[in-house]
Scaffold this motif. Sequence first.
Motif, PDB file in Angstrom:
ATOM      1  N   ARG A 142       0.835  -1.200   0.000  1.00 25.65           N
ATOM      2  CA  ARG A 142       0.000   0.000   0.000  1.00 25.65           C
ATOM      3  C   ARG A 142       0.871   1.251   0.000  1.00 25.65           C
ATOM      4  O   ARG A 142       0.630   2.195  -0.749  1.00 25.65           O
ATOM      5  N   LEU A 164       2.358   1.749  -3.390  1.00 28.94           N
ATOM      6  CA  LEU A 164       1.354   2.180  -4.364  1.00 28.94           C
ATOM      7  C   LEU A 164       0.907   3.614  -4.109  1.00 28.94           C
ATOM      8  O   LEU A 164       0.559   4.340  -5.042  1.00 28.94           O
ATOM      9  N   GLU A 165       0.922   4.020  -2.865  1.00 27.07           N
ATOM     10  CA  GLU A 165       0.509   5.374  -2.512  1.00 27.07           C
ATOM     11  C   GLU A 165       1.453   6.401  -3.150  1.00 27.07           C
ATOM     12  O   GLU A 165       1.032   7.464  -3.589  1.00 27.07           O
ATOM     13  N   ASP A 190       3.191   5.849  -5.967  1.00 29.23           N
ATOM     14  CA  ASP A 190       3.011   5.789  -7.415  1.00 29.23           C
ATOM     15  C   ASP A 190       1.643   6.276  -7.878  1.00 29.23           C
ATOM     16  O   ASP A 190       1.420   6.422  -9.070  1.00 29.23           O
ATOM     17  N   GLY A 191       0.721   6.505  -6.985  1.00 28.02           N
ATOM     18  CA  GLY A 191      -0.658   6.830  -7.368  1.00 28.02           C
ATOM     19  C   GLY A 191      -1.446   5.536  -7.424  1.00 28.02           C
ATOM     20  O   GLY A 191      -0.977   4.482  -7.024  1.00 28.02           O
ATOM     21  N   GLY A 192      -2.628   5.545  -7.918  1.00 22.08           N
ATOM     22  CA  GLY A 192      -3.408   4.309  -7.999  1.00 22.08           C
ATOM     23  C   GLY A 192      -4.303   4.142  -6.795  1.00 22.08           C
ATOM     24  O   GLY A 192      -4.088   3.230  -5.995  1.00 22.08           O
ATOM     25  N   ALA A 193      -5.276   5.007  -6.661  1.00 24.55           N
ATOM     26  CA  ALA A 193      -6.164   5.002  -5.498  1.00 24.55           C
ATOM     27  C   ALA A 193      -6.917   3.687  -5.359  1.00 24.55           C
ATOM     28  O   ALA A 193      -7.147   3.210  -4.247  1.00 24.55           O
ATOM     29  N   ASP A 194      -7.301   3.074  -6.482  1.00 24.17           N
ATOM     30  CA  ASP A 194      -8.036   1.811  -6.416  1.00 24.17           C
ATOM     31  C   ASP A 194      -7.180   0.710  -5.814  1.00 24.17           C
ATOM     32  O   ASP A 194      -7.656  -0.099  -5.011  1.00 24.17           O
ATOM     33  N   LEU A 195      -5.909   0.656  -6.188  1.00 21.94           N
ATOM     34  CA  LEU A 195      -5.016  -0.366  -5.646  1.00 21.94           C
ATOM     35  C   LEU A 195      -4.724  -0.114  -4.170  1.00 21.94           C
ATOM     36  O   LEU A 195      -4.621  -1.051  -3.379  1.00 21.94           O
TER      37      LEU A 195
END
Length: 162
Positions: A67, A70-71, A73-78
């Motif tokens: 998480r 990913l936070e 890199d962006g990617g709110a859904d992931l």
Amino acid sequence: MVDDIESVLAGINSELAGLHAQSKFLNEVIDRLHAENERLRNAEAQRGLQPALRELVKLADDWRSRRAALEVDGGADLVRLCDEIVEDVTLVLERQGVDEFHAEVGAEFDRHEQRSVGTRPTDTPDLDGRIAEVRRPGYRVDTKVVRFAEVVVSKFTPPPAP
């Protein structure tokens, strides 16, 4: 004749009192053995669960790390998916009697519940020995800590003299 009957009844009463006392003692022993047996069975069940619980804690840690990556890199859904997986694992742990607990930034470091994984210098004496960052939550079963919360602790370092 009446004296004989009274004597026999007194003997029966005495014997019944002895049997009652013996019965009470045996029931106490049975209750104590039953309680001890339950404690041993619960301890054995917990011992058998320990490897699986450690793996679930590691799984939650892994998804928290994913998480965080990913936070960045962006990617709110992931990020939301990672949060949901961590929440599911936490619920499974709770159903097995393992509670997650969190250290608080600014709180005094407590070696009974926390493990320092690093220090951060501070020039404020009041922050010395206080939590600067929380890396991972801790876990406990009842009052026993099974994994310490991982924290970074502030360490006072006076500024160099001019």
